[in-house]
Design an enzyme around this catalytic site. Structure first.
Site, PDB file in Angstrom:
ATOM      1  N   PHE A 149       0.817  -1.224   0.000  1.00  0.00           N
ATOM      2  CA  PHE A 149       0.000   0.000   0.000  1.00  0.00           C
ATOM      3  C   PHE A 149       0.845   1.266   0.000  1.00  0.00           C
ATOM      4  CE2 PHE A 149       1.050  -0.021   4.502  1.00  0.00           C
ATOM      5  CZ  PHE A 149       1.138   1.333   4.781  1.00  0.00           C
ATOM      6  N   LYS A 173      -1.403  -7.142  -9.218  1.00  0.00           N
ATOM      7  CA  LYS A 173      -2.364  -7.268  -8.110  1.00  0.00           C
ATOM      8  C   LYS A 173      -1.917  -6.241  -7.073  1.00  0.00           C
ATOM      9  CE  LYS A 173      -3.064  -8.478  -4.411  1.00  0.00           C
ATOM     10  NZ  LYS A 173      -3.383  -7.454  -3.366  1.00  0.00           N
ATOM     11  N   GLU A 176      -4.981  -3.824  -1.831  1.00  0.00           N
ATOM     12  CA  GLU A 176      -6.429  -3.575  -1.801  1.00  0.00           C
ATOM     13  C   GLU A 176      -6.760  -2.311  -1.004  1.00  0.00           C
ATOM     14  OE1 GLU A 176      -4.608  -5.904  -0.453  1.00  0.00           O
ATOM     15  OE2 GLU A 176      -5.647  -7.096   1.069  1.00  0.00           O
ATOM     16  N   SER A 226       5.415  -6.960   3.359  1.00  0.00           N
ATOM     17  CA  SER A 226       6.014  -7.315   4.649  1.00  0.00           C
ATOM     18  C   SER A 226       6.783  -8.637   4.543  1.00  0.00           C
ATOM     19  CB  SER A 226       4.910  -7.409   5.708  1.00  0.00           C
ATOM     20  OG  SER A 226       3.965  -8.365   5.301  1.00  0.00           O
ATOM     21  N   CYS A 281       9.618   1.815   3.497  1.00  0.00           N
ATOM     22  CA  CYS A 281      10.546   0.728   3.814  1.00  0.00           C
ATOM     23  C   CYS A 281      11.966   1.265   3.952  1.00  0.00           C
ATOM     24  CB  CYS A 281      10.505  -0.344   2.743  1.00  0.00           C
ATOM     25  SG  CYS A 281      11.176   0.233   1.194  1.00  0.00           S
TER      26      CYS A 281
HETATM   27  P1  NAD Z   1       1.603  -6.609   3.112  1.00  0.00           P
HETATM   28  O1  NAD Z   1       2.628  -7.672   3.163  1.00  0.00           O
HETATM   29  O2  NAD Z   1       0.505  -6.623   4.118  1.00  0.00           O
HETATM   30  O3  NAD Z   1       0.863  -6.619   1.673  1.00  0.00           O
HETATM   31  C1  NAD Z   1       1.581  -6.588   0.465  1.00  0.00           C
HETATM   32  C2  NAD Z   1       0.777  -7.288  -0.617  1.00  0.00           C
HETATM   33  O4  NAD Z   1       0.579  -8.656  -0.241  1.00  0.00           O
HETATM   34  C3  NAD Z   1      -0.612  -6.712  -0.834  1.00  0.00           C
HETATM   35  O5  NAD Z   1      -0.881  -6.668  -2.215  1.00  0.00           O
HETATM   36  C4  NAD Z   1      -1.530  -7.690  -0.110  1.00  0.00           C
HETATM   37  O6  NAD Z   1      -2.810  -7.776  -0.714  1.00  0.00           O
HETATM   38  C5  NAD Z   1      -0.793  -9.010  -0.251  1.00  0.00           C
HETATM   39  N1  NAD Z   1      -1.043  -9.907   0.888  1.00  0.00           N
HETATM   40  C6  NAD Z   1      -1.276  -9.568   2.178  1.00  0.00           C
HETATM   41  N2  NAD Z   1      -1.445 -10.656   2.939  1.00  0.00           N
HETATM   42  C7  NAD Z   1      -1.310 -11.722   2.117  1.00  0.00           C
HETATM   43  C8  NAD Z   1      -1.368 -13.144   2.322  1.00  0.00           C
HETATM   44  N3  NAD Z   1      -1.600 -13.673   3.524  1.00  0.00           N
HETATM   45  N4  NAD Z   1      -1.181 -13.945   1.259  1.00  0.00           N
HETATM   46  C9  NAD Z   1      -0.932 -13.439   0.045  1.00  0.00           C
HETATM   47  N5  NAD Z   1      -0.872 -12.109  -0.210  1.00  0.00           N
HETATM   48  C10 NAD Z   1      -1.052 -11.252   0.812  1.00  0.00           C
HETATM   49  O7  NAD Z   1       2.388  -5.210   3.141  1.00  0.00           O
HETATM   50  P2  NAD Z   1       1.805  -3.735   3.217  1.00  0.00           P
HETATM   51  O8  NAD Z   1       1.259  -3.495   4.590  1.00  0.00           O
HETATM   52  O9  NAD Z   1       0.931  -3.444   2.050  1.00  0.00           O
HETATM   53  O10 NAD Z   1       3.137  -2.875   3.006  1.00  0.00           O
HETATM   54  C11 NAD Z   1       4.009  -2.536   4.053  1.00  0.00           C
HETATM   55  C12 NAD Z   1       5.197  -3.473   4.126  1.00  0.00           C
HETATM   56  O11 NAD Z   1       5.889  -3.480   2.880  1.00  0.00           O
HETATM   57  C13 NAD Z   1       6.239  -3.054   5.143  1.00  0.00           C
HETATM   58  O12 NAD Z   1       6.709  -4.194   5.807  1.00  0.00           O
HETATM   59  C14 NAD Z   1       7.342  -2.416   4.302  1.00  0.00           C
HETATM   60  O13 NAD Z   1       8.618  -2.423   4.892  1.00  0.00           O
HETATM   61  C15 NAD Z   1       7.287  -3.263   3.093  1.00  0.00           C
HETATM   62  N6  NAD Z   1       7.879  -2.606   1.931  1.00  0.00           N
HETATM   63  C16 NAD Z   1       9.080  -3.076   1.493  1.00  0.00           C
HETATM   64  C17 NAD Z   1       9.701  -2.464   0.412  1.00  0.00           C
HETATM   65  C18 NAD Z   1      11.016  -2.960  -0.093  1.00  0.00           C
HETATM   66  O14 NAD Z   1      11.379  -2.618  -1.216  1.00  0.00           O
HETATM   67  N7  NAD Z   1      11.751  -3.773   0.653  1.00  0.00           N
HETATM   68  C19 NAD Z   1       9.076  -1.377  -0.211  1.00  0.00           C
HETATM   69  C20 NAD Z   1       7.844  -0.944   0.258  1.00  0.00           C
HETATM   70  C21 NAD Z   1       7.246  -1.582   1.342  1.00  0.00           C
END
Ligand code: NAD
Length: 499
Positions: A149, A173, A176, A226, A281
């Site tokens: 997000f 994808k 959401e 994450s 991040c």
């Molecule tokens: P998230 O992991 O909750 O969600 C990321 C994506 O995964 C979304 O599209 C979500 O719909 C999907 N998702 C969530 N739960 C899932 C599951 N159980 N099974 C399959 N798909 C699932 O992350 P977020 O809250 O959207 O973003 C924040 C996180 O992203 C932080 O931890 C941040 O550090 C990390 N981030 C990392 C980078 C990097 O380049 N390393 C960059 C930006 C954000």
């Protein structure tokens, strides 16, 4: 109530699963739209369409594909304000920060305009008598990306721009929580000349993600989010035989040496710790001053700066420093971690727990927090807080500071503030972290370099954007060619040098 759609085969398509998620306005706490959550069948339809569209797109010469991206850059610039507004409305970040989100994606699109050059293969003239050898980079086919997000414009573009430039079809994808900007991006790309079906946006949650991971036609998965989900996607995607790169969470340390300019260090920490409400991040979440005196001077400089921060909705104008966090659950999690810090004995020097914004009492605003005297066993040090909370760990020496950053499980970014070139060089050379800043708090590499962390911040081999992205989105084919004049009579039965 607005009902959002998917974007499949060149058109907005309503969700068919009957499942939806709420898209919030984080500043007001209101639900502003419903986003459909795709079923495995809807994913299957998108994959079929992508597979049909991809060969023709791949057959278009790379310069013509690059021209579509060139036009896309123009359209991004034309619609910058509109995109930034839509992004702020769903994410909550300020308008200048939202424009930066679009801009850092746009810069990767600009890099990908170099596809004709970047896709050139290798050639050896005379690898043997009458033998030439050449390799080419060919697209994978249908690729997919799952994005977080916190950068709803930049990260999708980091994935689909190189994928498309290489001749692949791509299914995105997005998160959401803020799906509107990705839907706007695909419309702009089609306005720029991208054939329908080559880029599609399918909204969804775990069900859609699992369908992408398991679908045999999909060749590669890009993921940013994450760490627990990154690890899950990496193992399931690899088990299904796909090429997978996953970028996870972070806990970025900034080391402040006694010789650093303390005003510059404090300014840098405030921007990098609280910008975008800490939901980056590459945010700095741990300050590590070296020596008690440095720590005292730093805290003294930080407190007035933090107390002056303006927290507000993106509609309040450009002097707002940061906006709300993305959901009520995110806010609750941040405040729970803050409480754990207090309970475990850290010193809460700036306490934002009672922060309220008049007129926006239901919004997900979190006041700025500053902790001092944090120790490595505390939850606020071990876990990613992803909120406006800066923690300070006092180190007795440079070696101790270096060791802290090296021992942490995450390895996305880090920075050192010093005037001493030797120390900076030693730090950059020894640290086991992917992106390093020297007097630069958020060292996000530009589009023509590559982006990626180490340790638990990454699963997979190649980085995002830069030349790595062209490797990730292509496979190499090597041809060994000998023309009849070079052929000798009779069969050859032994594996031997080409002579
Ligand atoms: P998230 O992991 O909750 O969600 C990321 C994506 O995964 C979304 O599209 C979500 O719909 C999907 N998702 C969530 N739960 C899932 C599951 N159980 N099974 C399959 N798909 C699932 O992350 P977020 O809250 O959207 O973003 C924040 C996180 O992203 C932080 O931890 C941040 O550090 C990390 N981030 C990392 C980078 C990097 O380049 N390393 C960059 C930006 C954000």
């Amino acid at each position: 109530m607005q009902e959002l759609s998917h974007y499949i085969d060149g058109a907005h398509v309503k969700g068919a699963s009957g499942r939806f998620a709420d898209v919030m306005n984080p500043a007001t706490g209101e639900v502003q739209a419903k986003v459909p959550l795709a079923s495995a069948d809807e994913i299957g339809t998108a994959v079929e369409i992508a597979a049909q569209a991809q060969p023709e797109w791949a057959a278009m010469n790379p310069q013509r594909r690059a021209r579509v991206l060139m036009k896309f850059v123009d359209l991004l610039n034309r619609d910058m304000d509109k995109l930034a507004e839509a992004l702020s409305r769903e994410h909550g970040k300020t308008l200048p920060d939202a424009a930066g989100d679009v801009q850092r994606g746009l810069e990767v699109v600009e890099f990908c305009i170099g596809a004709p050059h970047l896709l050139k293969g290798e050639y050896t003239d005379g690898a043997g008598p009458g033998i030439d050898m050449y390799s080419m980079r060919q697209p994978l086919g249908v690729c997919a990306g799952i994005t977080p997000f916190n950068f709803p414009a930049m990260i999708p573009m980091w994935m689909f721009a190189p994928a498309l430039a290489c001749g692949n079809a791509f299914i995105l994808k997005p998160s959401e929580r803020d799906p509107s900007v990705p839907l706007m991006l695909v419309e702009l790309l089609e306005e720029a000349g991208l054939p329908k079906g080559v880029l599609q946006v399918v909204n969804g949650d775990k069900e859609a993600v699992d369908a992408l991971l398991d679908h045999p036609v999909i060749q590669s998965i890009g993921f940013v989010g994450s760490t627990p989900i990154a690890e899950y996607i990496y193992s399931r995607g690899c088990a299904a035989g796909k090429r997978v790169q996953c970028f996870g969470g972070a806990k970025n340390h900034m080391i402040i040496m006694p010789d650093a300019d303390m005003d510059q260090a404090a300014d840098a920490l405030v921007g990098a710790g609280y910008g975008a409400a800490g939901e980056r991040c590459m945010a700095i979440s741990v300050a590590v001053p070296v020596g008690e005196e440095t720590a005292d001077r730093l805290i003294e400089k930080l407190v007035p700066r933090i107390e002056k921060l303006k927290v507000g909705p993106y509609t309040a104008g450009n002097d707002v420093d940061y906006g709300p966090v993305v959901t009520a659950a995110a806010k609750e999690n941040i405040l729970k971690l803050v409480q754990s810090g207090v309970d475990q004995g850290a010193e809460l020097v700036v306490d934002g727990r009672d922060f309220k914004l008049q007129g926006y009492e239901d919004g997900f605003f979190v006041g700025p927090h500053l902790f001092d005297k944090v120790t490595p066993d505390m939850d606020i040090y071990r876990k990613e807080i992803f909120g406006p909370v800066l923690t300070t760990v006092r180190a007795g020496s440079y070696e101790e500071a270096l060791g802290l950053a090296m021992d942490h499980e995450y390895g996305n970014g880090t920075a050192i503030f010093t005037r001493d070139g030797d120390t900076a060089r030693d730090f950059a050379s020894r640290i086991n972290i992917g992106m390093v800043g020297v007097n630069v708090p958020i060292p996000v590499p530009l589009a023509y370099h590559t982006f990626g962390g180490w340790k638990k911040s990454v699963f997979g081999d190649l980085n995002q954007h830069g030349t790595d992205s062209f490797r990730f989105y292509t496979r190499t084919k090597t041809v060994t060619a000998r023309w009849p004049s070079g052929l000798k009579e009779g069969g050859e039965f032994h594996f031997k040098p080409m002579d």
